[in-house]
Every structure is written in structure tokens, then in C-alpha cells.
Scaffold this active site. Structure first.
Site, PDB file in Angstrom:
ATOM      1  N   CYS A 180       0.800  -1.219   0.000  1.00 19.13           N
ATOM      2  CA  CYS A 180       0.000   0.000   0.000  1.00 19.13           C
ATOM      3  C   CYS A 180       0.837   1.275   0.000  1.00 19.13           C
ATOM      4  CB  CYS A 180      -0.941  -0.007   1.202  1.00 19.13           C
ATOM      5  SG  CYS A 180      -2.010  -1.472   1.260  1.00 19.13           S
ATOM      6  N   HIS A 330      -3.793   6.895   1.694  1.00 20.10           N
ATOM      7  CA  HIS A 330      -4.133   5.553   1.229  1.00 20.10           C
ATOM      8  C   HIS A 330      -5.505   5.190   1.768  1.00 20.10           C
ATOM      9  CE1 HIS A 330      -4.267   1.297   0.697  1.00 20.10           C
ATOM     10  NE2 HIS A 330      -3.995   1.030   1.964  1.00 20.10           N
ATOM     11  N   ASN A 360     -10.111  -1.088  -0.131  1.00 20.49           N
ATOM     12  CA  ASN A 360      -8.653  -0.945  -0.095  1.00 20.49           C
ATOM     13  C   ASN A 360      -8.067  -1.566  -1.359  1.00 20.49           C
ATOM     14  OD1 ASN A 360      -5.889  -1.171   0.343  1.00 20.49           O
ATOM     15  ND2 ASN A 360      -6.093  -1.801   2.477  1.00 20.49           N
TER      16      ASN A 360
END
Length: 404
Positions: A180, A330, A360
């Protein structure tokens, strides 16, 4: 620490001293012998006295070492057509829309399936969008950075994306694996290639298909992840137009136990037999396990370390949180986004979030959200953005940049 084109080292005091179970959240990956963390500066610092007077970053920079700068001139994104809602997941595991949305902020996610079955195709589509916005031809691309932890080839995906784009000059293309945080590392790497390596047009692509590594019977993890791709084009420019004002990058391998997808052995092919001359040979084939995550620890890590990282990048840029137009994190969990914004005292109307629609998407989440914000007219040329990625590794990093 050796100076390089566009970079120099300096020591700065830590803003605060804390004890961190996952390791100290230092503002740089370097420590001096006197335990004062050292920061690598992109020499795009802004005079504090000019910032206090309200001058913009482009108006108030002090003389710099940089011989050239870099700026973001195009963005693009792509998502699979298959949408999976919280109600759909409730048919697989013991959950419901309210349980998921309250805890994560997620209501839908996109998943690669059927004819959308290629991450390479998604990455190439996002890259084309960035090139078209920037009005740059594929043959003018000097470098392709594919930020992904789920490549479709063990040896990397970037060359296949380059091929799909039709880049006839065979520009260098390689993968960056940092989950990420990958897109942030890609941005900084692109800046290094432009400032110190003479590159002119660098594609940075964040693309992941985490759905392939999700245990769809585990309601704690299967609700979180989706697939997507996002891309930006960084372009060389004069130093006075430089659009990367500061950055801050870290990793802490001790935290890997809280978020990982390790390899697991398969059964040995019995047809191979064994002649007994070496025990354990031939070795067993391996595959990757499903994603394992300790959500509580990752949450604590993010709300503790991400604000510090952003503050460090802001300090490097000579700015504070009130100087930025947008906070773009993020897209992992809405509670994390809200907590970090609160720590930095950034009002909700200046926070970019599309988590509810996509979940996500790992390395894709920041460029995907940026592309939507730019194309909707929310983010405009000249806006200053504080962005931060964090996740597996554990890795985390932040950058202060200007769009356009």
C-alpha cells in the site's frame, strides 16, 4: 551522506518523542550517532518567513541545488466492471452492510473476474488515461514504474504494461513492491530518475489485485479489499516549476507479523521420486498464502505513524497543514483517514476519500482517488496535496506535491 543531484542531507530535531511497539516512527530511514534522525531533503525547501507571510510554494522557494524539477501533468485510472456490495458479501460470510460500513466506511469494491481478468490490462488502461491527459505519446515515455504486490508474473509486470502501451523505444520498465506504500515509493523514485538521471517522462502506475489473495471465508479480511489501477505521469520541468516539495519514507520489518501474505509449501510431486543423495531435494513448490492481518495493530500503527510522517514532509517543504489544499491518504479504512485528519487538524471538506466505492486497492488507492478528484474538478492545477501511503512491510511514507 553523499550529496546527489537535487538532494542533500541535514539533521532536524524530532517533533516529539514516543515509545512505539512497532518500532520508532522516525522521519527518515537514517539515524545519526547522536540519535537525531536525519532527513534527505529534496532541495525544494521554502523559507519559513515567506510561508508565514502567505506566499505560495512556487513563489517562496529559497535557492536550490536542483538543476531540474518534476511535476505531475497527467493521471488516469481503471477498475474492473464487477462490483461486489456489502450485501453480496453477506451471502458468503456472517456479516451485513451496517457491520462493514460502520467499521470500515466501505460499501462496495471492484473485483477482477471473467474478461476483466488481467491486471496488466487495467494498468495499461490507467496509464493511457494519464498519457492522454498529459498529451504525451507512448514513444515519449522514458520509464515505466509498476507499483504492485500482485504481479501476474513472478519476474514483474512492468515490461508487459510497456508492451501493452506500444512503447516502441523499449523504455526501462520495472516493478516496485511495497504494497500500500508502493505508489509513494514510485513517486519519489520517479523524481530521482528525473532530477538525477535525466529522464523526461516517467509513468508511475499503482495496480493491485488483492482479491486473488483474500480468504473469502474470513469476514475480518474479505470485506476490505478490491482491485484497481491508477497512474500518473511525472514530467521534467524547470526548477521554479518543481512540484514535489518534500517527502518522508520508512519501513519497519518488525511489523510484518501484523500484515503479511507469506509463501506456503505445496506437496512434493511424487512422480519425481528421490534418489536420496540430498535430503529434502527436490524442494517443494510454493505459493502465496491468503492475506493475514491484525487489524487492531495496523490501525494503531497507521494513526500513530502517518501523521508524524506527513508532519516531517511538511517540515521539509517549509509548510504546515494549514497550507495544503487537500489531504489524500491511502484508502484503507475511513476511521484511519478521519483520525489522521483530526490529528493534523485538516477539516473534512479538504480530505479526499473514495473508499466507500472501491475498498482498499493497495498501491492503486492514491492514484485512483487522485484521478477521480482531478477529473471531477475538485483538485485543480496549482493545488497543494499532502499524501501518504502505509501498509504491509510495514512501510509508510508521505509526500507534499503540487498538481499540474
Amino acid at each position: 551522506m553523499a550529496n546527489t543531484s537535487g538532494f542533500f542531507a541535514t539533521s532536524v530535531p524530532s517533533l516529539r518523542t514516543r515509545n512505539f511497539p512497532l518500532g520508532a516512527c522516525f522521519r527518515s530511514g537514517f539515524r545519526s550517532s547522536d540519535r537525531i534522525p536525519k532527513v534527505i531533503f529534496c532541495s525544494s525547501s521554502i523559507g519559513a518567513e515567506k510561508v508565514s507571510s502567505g506566499a505560495s510554494p512556487s513563489e517562496s522557494r529559497v535557492p536550490r541545488i536542483l538543476t531540474r524539477g518534476c511535476k505531475l501533468v497527467g493521471c488516469g485510472s481503471a477498475v474492473p466492471s464487477l462490483q461486489i456490495s456489502n450485501d453480496d458479501l453477506a451471502k458468503l460470510v456472517d456479516t451485513n452492510d451496517e457491520w462493514i460500513s460502520v467499521r470500515t466506511g466501505i460499501r462496495n469494491r471492484r473485483v477482477i473476474a471473467g474478461k476483466d481478468g488481467s491486471l496488466t490490462a487495467l494498468a495499461a488502461e490507467a496509464a493511457r488515461g494519464a498519457l492522454q491527459m498529459a498529451q504525451v505519446e507512448p514513444d515519449d515515455v522514458d520509464l515505466v514504474l509498476m507499483c504492485t504486490s500482485t504481479p501476474e508474473d513472478l519476474f514483474g509486470n512492468a515490461p508487459q504494461v510497456q508492451k501493452a502501451l506500444g512503447c516502441k523505444r523499449n523504455p526501462l520498465s520495472y516493478d516496485i513492491t511495497a504494497a500500500c506504500s508502493g505508489f509513494l515509493l514510485g513517486l519519489v523514485s520517479a523524481a530521482c530518475h528525473i532530477r538525477g538521471g535525466g529522464f523526461s517522462n516517467v509513468l508511475v502506475i499503482g495496480a493491485d489485485a488483492l482479491s486473488r489473495y483474500v480468504d473469502w471465508s474470513d469476514r475480518a479480511s474479505c470485506i476490505l479489499f478490491g482491485d484497481a489501477a491508477g497512474a500518473v505521469l511525472l514530467q521534467a520541468c524547470d526548477t521554479e516549476d518543481d512540484g514535489l516539495f518534500g517527502f518522508d519514507l520508512h519501513s519497519d520489518g518488525d511489523g510484518q507479523r501484523h500484515l503479511n501474505a507469506g509463501i506456503k509449501e505445496k506437496e512434493t510431486d511424487k512422480s519425481l521420486g528421490s534418489n536420496g543423495f540430498v535430503a529434502g531435494f527436490p524442494p517443494k513448490n510454493v505459493s502465496y498464502s491468503c492475506i493475514h492481518m491484525n487489524g487492531k495493530e495496523v490501525f494503531r500503527f497507521a494513526v500513530r505513524c502517518v501523521p508524524q510522517s506527513i508532519e516531517a514532509a511538511l517540515q521539509q517543504a517549509g509548510l504546515n497543514a494549514s497550507n495544503i489544499d487537500w489531504l489524500l491518504l491511502h484508502q484503507a479504512n475511513q476511521r484511519i483517514i478521519d483520525a489522521v485528519a483530526a490529528r493534523l487538524e485538516v477539516p473534512s471538506e479538504r480530505v479526499i476519500s473514495n473508499l466507500a466505492n472501491y475498498g482498499n486497492t493497495s498501491a492503486a488507492s492514491i492514484p485512483l482517488a487522485l484521478d477521480e478528484a482531478v477529473r471531477s474538478g475538485k483538485v485543480k492545477a496549482g493545488h497543494t496535496i499532502a499524501t501518504s501511503g502505509f501498509g504491509a512491510g510495514l512501510t509508510w511514507g508521505s509526500a507534499i506535491l503540487r498538481w499540474g
